[in-house]
Design an enzyme around this catalytic site. Structure first.
Site, PDB file in Angstrom:
ATOM      1  N   ASP A  13       0.811  -1.230   0.000  1.00 23.57           N
ATOM      2  CA  ASP A  13       0.000   0.000   0.000  1.00 23.57           C
ATOM      3  C   ASP A  13       0.839   1.273   0.000  1.00 23.57           C
ATOM      4  OD1 ASP A  13      -2.186  -1.672   0.120  1.00 23.57           O
ATOM      5  OD2 ASP A  13      -2.308  -1.584   2.299  1.00 23.57           O
ATOM      6  N   LYS A  16       1.808   2.166  -5.155  1.00 24.62           N
ATOM      7  CA  LYS A  16       2.324   1.624  -6.414  1.00 24.62           C
ATOM      8  C   LYS A  16       1.393   1.948  -7.587  1.00 24.62           C
ATOM      9  CE  LYS A  16       2.335  -2.419  -4.397  1.00 24.62           C
ATOM     10  NZ  LYS A  16       2.099  -2.030  -2.990  1.00 24.62           N
ATOM     11  N   LYS A  18      -0.775   4.343  -8.050  1.00 27.02           N
ATOM     12  CA  LYS A  18      -0.724   5.750  -8.458  1.00 27.02           C
ATOM     13  C   LYS A  18       0.496   6.014  -9.344  1.00 27.02           C
ATOM     14  CE  LYS A  18       0.541  10.313  -7.209  1.00 27.02           C
ATOM     15  NZ  LYS A  18       0.460  11.557  -6.490  1.00 27.02           N
ATOM     16  N   ALA A  39      -4.099  -7.696  -3.631  1.00 23.40           N
ATOM     17  CA  ALA A  39      -3.635  -6.329  -3.908  1.00 23.40           C
ATOM     18  C   ALA A  39      -4.819  -5.397  -4.126  1.00 23.40           C
ATOM     19  CB  ALA A  39      -2.762  -6.332  -5.166  1.00 23.40           C
ATOM     20  N   GLY A  40      -4.614  -4.141  -3.762  1.00 21.82           N
ATOM     21  CA  GLY A  40      -5.586  -3.086  -4.087  1.00 21.82           C
ATOM     22  C   GLY A  40      -4.783  -1.867  -4.472  1.00 21.82           C
ATOM     23  N   HIS A  41      -4.759  -1.543  -5.740  1.00 25.86           N
ATOM     24  CA  HIS A  41      -3.938  -0.436  -6.245  1.00 25.86           C
ATOM     25  C   HIS A  41      -4.856   0.706  -6.658  1.00 25.86           C
ATOM     26  CE1 HIS A  41      -0.340  -3.296  -7.225  1.00 25.86           C
ATOM     27  NE2 HIS A  41      -0.722  -3.342  -5.966  1.00 25.86           N
ATOM     28  N   ARG A 143       2.563 -28.485  -7.264  1.00 25.67           N
ATOM     29  CA  ARG A 143       2.341 -29.047  -8.607  1.00 25.67           C
ATOM     30  C   ARG A 143       0.953 -29.658  -8.792  1.00 25.67           C
ATOM     31  NH1 ARG A 143       7.839 -32.150  -8.096  1.00 25.67           N
ATOM     32  NH2 ARG A 143       6.942 -32.261  -6.028  1.00 25.67           N
ATOM     33  N   GLN A 224       1.950  -5.990  -3.237  1.00 32.14           N
ATOM     34  CA  GLN A 224       2.397  -6.100  -1.838  1.00 32.14           C
ATOM     35  C   GLN A 224       3.680  -5.294  -1.648  1.00 32.14           C
ATOM     36  OE1 GLN A 224       1.345  -9.488  -3.388  1.00 32.14           O
ATOM     37  NE2 GLN A 224      -0.552  -8.445  -2.898  1.00 32.14           N
ATOM     38  N   THR A 239       3.027 -12.626   2.594  1.00 31.64           N
ATOM     39  CA  THR A 239       2.176 -13.216   1.572  1.00 31.64           C
ATOM     40  C   THR A 239       2.923 -14.418   0.985  1.00 31.64           C
ATOM     41  OG1 THR A 239       0.746 -12.747  -0.319  1.00 31.64           O
ATOM     42  CG2 THR A 239       2.947 -11.712  -0.341  1.00 31.64           C
ATOM     43  N   ASP A 333       2.570  14.747   2.080  1.00 34.17           N
ATOM     44  CA  ASP A 333       1.529  15.689   2.547  1.00 34.17           C
ATOM     45  C   ASP A 333       0.955  15.271   3.896  1.00 34.17           C
ATOM     46  OD1 ASP A 333       0.581  13.553   0.707  1.00 34.17           O
ATOM     47  OD2 ASP A 333      -1.399  14.200   1.377  1.00 34.17           O
ATOM     48  N   VAL A 413       2.591  14.115  -3.258  1.00 35.51           N
ATOM     49  CA  VAL A 413       2.035  15.010  -2.233  1.00 35.51           C
ATOM     50  C   VAL A 413       0.506  14.970  -2.188  1.00 35.51           C
ATOM     51  CG1 VAL A 413       4.012  16.577  -2.143  1.00 35.51           C
ATOM     52  CG2 VAL A 413       2.226  16.962  -3.868  1.00 35.51           C
TER      53      VAL A 413
HETATM   54  P1  GDP Z   1      -0.760   0.385  -3.562  1.00 30.52           P
HETATM   55  O1  GDP Z   1      -1.364  -0.883  -3.103  1.00 30.52           O
HETATM   56  O2  GDP Z   1       0.710   0.445  -3.340  1.00 30.52           O
HETATM   57  O3  GDP Z   1      -1.131   0.754  -4.968  1.00 30.52           O
HETATM   58  O4  GDP Z   1      -1.381   1.538  -2.615  1.00 30.52           O
HETATM   59  P2  GDP Z   1      -2.921   1.664  -2.169  1.00 30.52           P
HETATM   60  O5  GDP Z   1      -3.726   2.159  -3.295  1.00 30.52           O
HETATM   61  O6  GDP Z   1      -3.376   0.430  -1.484  1.00 30.52           O
HETATM   62  O7  GDP Z   1      -2.785   2.728  -1.013  1.00 30.52           O
HETATM   63  C1  GDP Z   1      -2.273   4.001  -1.214  1.00 30.52           C
HETATM   64  C2  GDP Z   1      -3.345   5.004  -0.776  1.00 30.52           C
HETATM   65  O8  GDP Z   1      -2.753   6.271  -0.644  1.00 30.52           O
HETATM   66  C3  GDP Z   1      -4.442   5.173  -1.806  1.00 30.52           C
HETATM   67  O9  GDP Z   1      -5.636   5.501  -1.150  1.00 30.52           O
HETATM   68  C4  GDP Z   1      -3.936   6.339  -2.652  1.00 30.52           C
HETATM   69  O10 GDP Z   1      -4.993   7.045  -3.289  1.00 30.52           O
HETATM   70  C5  GDP Z   1      -3.296   7.187  -1.593  1.00 30.52           C
HETATM   71  N1  GDP Z   1      -2.143   7.986  -2.013  1.00 30.52           N
HETATM   72  C6  GDP Z   1      -1.175   7.683  -2.922  1.00 30.52           C
HETATM   73  N2  GDP Z   1      -0.230   8.638  -2.927  1.00 30.52           N
HETATM   74  C7  GDP Z   1      -0.598   9.559  -2.014  1.00 30.52           C
HETATM   75  C8  GDP Z   1      -0.012  10.777  -1.540  1.00 30.52           C
HETATM   76  O11 GDP Z   1       1.054  11.192  -1.946  1.00 30.52           O
HETATM   77  N3  GDP Z   1      -0.706  11.453  -0.555  1.00 30.52           N
HETATM   78  C9  GDP Z   1      -1.883  11.010  -0.052  1.00 30.52           C
HETATM   79  N4  GDP Z   1      -2.471  11.726   0.883  1.00 30.52           N
HETATM   80  N5  GDP Z   1      -2.456   9.870  -0.475  1.00 30.52           N
HETATM   81  C10 GDP Z   1      -1.812   9.151  -1.437  1.00 30.52           C
HETATM   82  P1  IMO Z   2      -0.930  -4.115  -2.286  1.00 31.70           P
HETATM   83  O1  IMO Z   2      -0.476  -4.660  -3.622  1.00 31.70           O
HETATM   84  C1  IMO Z   2      -0.984  -4.546   2.058  1.00 31.70           C
HETATM   85  C2  IMO Z   2      -1.070  -8.625   3.641  1.00 31.70           C
HETATM   86  C3  IMO Z   2      -2.319  -9.062   4.356  1.00 31.70           C
HETATM   87  C4  IMO Z   2      -1.735 -10.069   5.335  1.00 31.70           C
HETATM   88  C5  IMO Z   2      -0.628 -10.731   4.526  1.00 31.70           C
HETATM   89  C6  IMO Z   2      -1.020 -12.031   3.858  1.00 31.70           C
HETATM   90  O2  IMO Z   2      -2.213  -3.399  -2.344  1.00 31.70           O
HETATM   91  O3  IMO Z   2       0.174  -3.349  -1.641  1.00 31.70           O
HETATM   92  P2  IMO Z   2      -2.573 -12.727   1.830  1.00 31.70           P
HETATM   93  O4  IMO Z   2      -3.982 -12.349   1.468  1.00 31.70           O
HETATM   94  O5  IMO Z   2      -1.568 -12.345   0.784  1.00 31.70           O
HETATM   95  O6  IMO Z   2      -2.451 -14.145   2.247  1.00 31.70           O
HETATM   96  O7  IMO Z   2      -2.238 -11.851   3.147  1.00 31.70           O
HETATM   97  O8  IMO Z   2      -0.272  -9.793   3.525  1.00 31.70           O
HETATM   98  N1  IMO Z   2      -1.285  -8.113   2.266  1.00 31.70           N
HETATM   99  C7  IMO Z   2      -1.221  -6.811   1.942  1.00 31.70           C
HETATM  100  N2  IMO Z   2      -1.031  -5.718   2.708  1.00 31.70           N
HETATM  101  N3  IMO Z   2      -1.093  -4.429   0.703  1.00 31.70           N
HETATM  102  C8  IMO Z   2      -1.260  -5.512  -0.074  1.00 31.70           C
HETATM  103  O9  IMO Z   2      -1.229  -5.441  -1.419  1.00 31.70           O
HETATM  104  C9  IMO Z   2      -1.361  -6.778   0.537  1.00 31.70           C
HETATM  105  N4  IMO Z   2      -1.558  -8.045   0.084  1.00 31.70           N
HETATM  106  C10 IMO Z   2      -1.496  -8.834   1.149  1.00 31.70           C
HETATM  107  O10 IMO Z   2      -2.941  -7.993   5.002  1.00 31.70           O
HETATM  108  O11 IMO Z   2      -1.130  -9.382   6.399  1.00 31.70           O
HETATM  109 MG    MG Z   3      -2.881  -1.547  -1.829  1.00 32.54          MG
END
Ligand code: GDP
Ligand code: IMO
Ligand code: MG
Length: 428
Positions: A13, A16, A18, A39-41, A143, A224, A239, A333, A413
């Site tokens: 999180d 990535k 963004k 993952a949640g991007h 496998r 991750q 993970t 920020d 930011v």
């Molecule tokens: P990812 O999994 O690495 O793609 O990151 P996530 O999307 O799970 O989490 C990043 C969160 O921070 C999201 O809600 C983005 O919209 C937010 N975000 C990304 N860059 C910035 C930043 O520079 N400032 C703020 N305030 N939020 C950001």
């Molecule tokens: P992105 O790509 C943050 C964490 C889970 C748990 C551990 C194992 O958005 O950065 P799993 O479901 O893989 O068996 O969970 O890994 N986890 C993440 N934490 N961002 C993620 O992906 C994650 N994917 C898995 O919360 O602790």
């Molecule tokens: Mg994420």
């Protein structure tokens, strides 16, 4: 041509999605190399806020190819929902998306096994996203797995039933009611597999080799973060895939000597979601403040993220394991408004002061040692160049660069695509 890799240096999180979106125009192909719908991007632009789970973060840019690589695990149902959501934004997913035949499939019973295993672990649970990730990678290395290419075979249903049978045997050992929902889940799953057959399935390693030969530019997108890596993360609270740079080779079929830049992304502080050790975690109002200001709630599960200060030994470790060439600092920020900012520079570990990440970072063994730097008050969300930044932010950037020994090339930011400041020429 070569491949650049972008990956997370902390516990996921980092932002990535963004940054991949921001950089996409510089590339021809964006390729996800591991992970799955855990993952949640998040991407934000033009009033749109969109979360991607399986689909690479270049998908909103017309004309760019997005590849789901062989190292990824796909839940056809979640994947189908992602496609539907993208169609609402008028994205031509079929034209832009390619799927590796060697990517593995998450079955409904994988999700059940994940849930059963977590329930059985009780307070020692991993805190999995319950998307079936662990069981699916176990079947891959064991496998037994089903792959995307199998859906084109005439005996696909038989293969499915064989694997489901194995899973039912395993599930029978748990005190877990998996039968109630299974028929409905399977119906949805088969419908989603039918839809997947309409997509472009390819032998992706050949496609990438060809693309390289033609001089195309490829960006490999990680999921991750490095501290969740199956080998180098805070095991067992990790993970089940190789989230580090090596995973881009195995997850795409790209040779190590084809990798050029490695973009390592980190937050200006630190977060973690799920269980496991987190040396710099804050349990006080400051932690609450970071969570509230940074909207630190999981993009996949909505769970509150644990928050803490930046951890330099952990960051240095991730930079070394990945061979990071360029750092990207996110969420600067969120640190506005603190009089001072703490940074963990060392650990006290078994009576000694150490600078490296030791075998165990269990809270009973390790105590973070902090330095304090001056904070800044100004709102950074409208900042578009470093010259106008508060001196304390410039000092923080320099401080981190000096500690890590790698330049920070991009500063973020705010969540929007536009809230991104390039600090040096990237020469991509
Ligand atoms: P990812 O999994 O690495 O793609 O990151 P996530 O999307 O799970 O989490 C990043 C969160 O921070 C999201 O809600 C983005 O919209 C937010 N975000 C990304 N860059 C910035 C930043 O520079 N400032 C703020 N305030 N939020 C950001
Ligand atoms: P992105 O790509 C943050 C964490 C889970 C748990 C551990 C194992 O958005 O950065 P799993 O479901 O893989 O068996 O969970 O890994 N986890 C993440 N934490 N961002 C993620 O992906 C994650 N994917 C898995 O919360 O602790
Ligand atoms: Mg994420």
């Amino acid at each position: 041509m070569t491949v650049d890799v972008l990956l997370g240096l902390q516990w996921g999180d980092e932002g990535k999605g963004k940054i991949v979106d921001v950089l996409t125009r510089k590339y021809d192909i964006i390729a996800r190399f591991q992970g799955g719908p855990n993952a949640g991007h998040t991407l934000e632009f033009d009033g749109i806020k969109h979360v991607l789970h399986t689909i690479p973060s270049g998908i909103f840019h017309a004309g760019i190819k997005n590849l789901i690589g062989n190292g990824v695990v796909i839940d056809p149902v979640i994947f189908q929902k992602e496609i539907t959501a993208l169609k609402e934004h008028k994205v031509d997913v079929k034209a832009a998306l390619l799927i590796s035949r060697k990517a593995h499939l998450i079955l409904p019973t994988h999700r059940m096994l994940d849930a059963a295993s977590e329930a059985a672990k009780g307070k020692n649970k991993i805190g999995s996203t319950l998307k079936g990730i662990g069981p699916t990678y176990m079947d891959k290395t064991g496998r037994n797995g089903l792959r995307v290419g199998d859906i084109e075979l005439t005996d696909f249903e038989e293969r499915y039933n064989t694997l489901k049978g194995k899973h039912e045997q395993l599930l029978s050992h748990y005190d877990f009611d998996y039968k109630a929902d299974l028929a409905k889940m399977e119906e949805e799953w088969y419908a989603a597999v039918d839809a997947m057959r309409e997509m472009t399935l390819i032998d992706s390693e050949h496609f990438l080799h060809q693309a390289l030969a033609e001089g195309k530019k490829i960006l490999a997108e990680g999921a991750q973060g490095s501290l969740l890596d199956i080998d180098f993360g805070s095991y067992p609270f990790v993970t089940s895939s190789t989230t580090t740079c090596a995973g881009s080779c195995t997850g795409l079929g790209i040779a190590p000597n084809k990798i050029n830049k490695v973009f390592g992304i980190f937050k200006a502080y630190c977060t973690r979601v799920g269980s496991g050790p987190f040396p710099t975690e804050l349990f006080d109002n400051t932690g609450e403040e970071l969570r509230a200001k940074g909207h630190e709630f999981g993009a996949t599960t909505g769970r509150p993220r644990r928050c803490g200060w930046l951890d330099i030994p952990a960051l240095k470790y991730a930079v070394a394991v990945n061979g990071v060439t360029n750092l990207i600092m996110m969420k600067a920020d969120v640190l506005s408004g603190f009089d001072s900012i703490k940074v963990c520079t060392h650990y006290r570990y078994q009576g000694e002061l150490i600078e490296h990440l030791p075998y165990s970072i269990d809270e009973n063994l390790i105590e973070p040692v902090y330095e304090e730097v001056k904070g800044w008050q100004a709102d950074l969300t409208g900042l578009d160049n470093l010259e106008d930044a508060p001196q304390e932010l410039k000092d923080y950037i320099k401080y981190v660069e000096d500690k890590i020994g790698v330049p920070i090339s991009i500063l973020s930011v705010g969540p929007n695509r536009t809230q991104t400041i390039q600090l040096e020429e990237l020469a991509i």
